[in-house]
Write an enzyme that holds these catalytic residues in place. Structure first.
Site, mmCIF file in Angstrom:
data_model
loop_
_atom_site.group_PDB
_atom_site.id
_atom_site.type_symbol
_atom_site.label_atom_id
_atom_site.label_comp_id
_atom_site.label_asym_id
_atom_site.label_seq_id
_atom_site.Cartn_x
_atom_site.Cartn_y
_atom_site.Cartn_z
ATOM 1 N N HIS A 117 34.735 -11.813 9.858
ATOM 2 C CA HIS A 117 35.293 -13.151 9.981
ATOM 3 C C HIS A 117 36.818 -13.087 10.016
ATOM 4 O O HIS A 117 37.440 -12.028 9.862
ATOM 5 C CB HIS A 117 34.793 -14.104 8.881
ATOM 6 N N CYS A 150 42.432 -11.724 4.951
ATOM 7 C CA CYS A 150 41.400 -12.475 5.681
ATOM 8 C C CYS A 150 41.975 -13.147 6.932
ATOM 9 O O CYS A 150 41.229 -13.660 7.764
ATOM 10 C CB CYS A 150 40.711 -13.500 4.774
ATOM 11 N N HIS A 155 37.977 -8.613 10.291
ATOM 12 C CA HIS A 155 37.640 -7.660 9.241
ATOM 13 C C HIS A 155 36.262 -8.034 8.744
ATOM 14 O O HIS A 155 35.754 -9.116 9.036
ATOM 15 C CB HIS A 155 38.657 -7.732 8.090
ATOM 16 N N HIS A 183 33.059 -8.075 5.599
ATOM 17 C CA HIS A 183 32.702 -8.088 4.180
ATOM 18 C C HIS A 183 31.250 -7.642 4.038
ATOM 19 O O HIS A 183 30.422 -7.908 4.911
ATOM 20 C CB HIS A 183 32.831 -9.492 3.593
ATOM 21 N N ASP A 231 23.676 -11.138 9.746
ATOM 22 C CA ASP A 231 23.954 -9.705 9.615
ATOM 23 C C ASP A 231 24.573 -9.139 10.903
ATOM 24 O O ASP A 231 24.057 -9.364 12.000
ATOM 25 C CB ASP A 231 22.667 -8.949 9.280
ATOM 26 N N HIS A 232 25.688 -8.425 10.734
ATOM 27 C CA HIS A 232 26.436 -7.844 11.853
ATOM 28 C C HIS A 232 26.915 -8.884 12.864
ATOM 29 O O HIS A 232 27.056 -8.595 14.056
ATOM 30 C CB HIS A 232 25.632 -6.726 12.543
ATOM 31 N N GLU A 235 31.425 -12.301 -1.926
ATOM 32 C CA GLU A 235 32.218 -11.797 -0.797
ATOM 33 C C GLU A 235 32.763 -10.410 -1.126
ATOM 34 O O GLU A 235 32.864 -9.537 -0.268
ATOM 35 C CB GLU A 235 33.368 -12.762 -0.514
HETATM 36 NI NI NI Z 1 37.710 -12.107 4.501
#
Ligand code: NI
Length: 136
Positions: free
Chosen positions: A14, A33, A39, A41, A79-80, A125
């Protein structure tokens, strides 16, 4: 009332960024972020349901069934993924923060829970930060 929690995991990318702010302001508020090249998580999701144990099974809900509901409606979709771009239940004008994600996951999952009630959606997170939503 008994509470039962299922843990699931997913990985997703995200970016938190406000188009109306300067680069400096974004970096100050969102930190890493706001990284323009995305990037990821490693999210850990806890879904808690509540109810009374069934007389014949001792279960509130069959955990295999609960796990499949979470997988079909949440994990397989997230996911992914890129949370800013890929997920139909995350509106494009909403920041994919952990706080917003717990609300959206609740809205996505709650209609599919039957025989007991959804009590909480908790999402880690990082090891040190999580958000919780109780449907209020
Ligand atoms: Ni983030």
């Amino acid at each position: 009332m008994v509470y039962l929690t299922r843990r699931e995991t997913f990985n997703a990318a995200h970016r938190l960024y406000n188009d109306y702010w300067s680069e400096e302001q974004n970096n100050e508020v969102f930190g890493k972020c706001a990284n323009q090249n995305w990037h990821g998580h490693n999210y850990i999701l806890f879904v808690t349901v509540k109810g009374h144990p069934n007389k014949d099974t001792g279960f509130i809900i069959n955990v295999k069934h609960l796990s499949k509901l979470i997988k079909d409606h949440i994990v397989d979709i997230l996911d992914h993924s890129n949370l800013n771009m890929d997920v139909s239940f995350i509106p494009k004008d909403i920041h994919p923060s952990t706080e917003n994600l717990v609300k959206l996951i609740w809205q996505q999952l709650e209609p599919h829970i039957d025989g007991c009630k959804l009590h909480a959606v908790k999402l880690y997170e990082t090891d040190n930060i999580y958000a919780e939503y109780f449907g209020e």
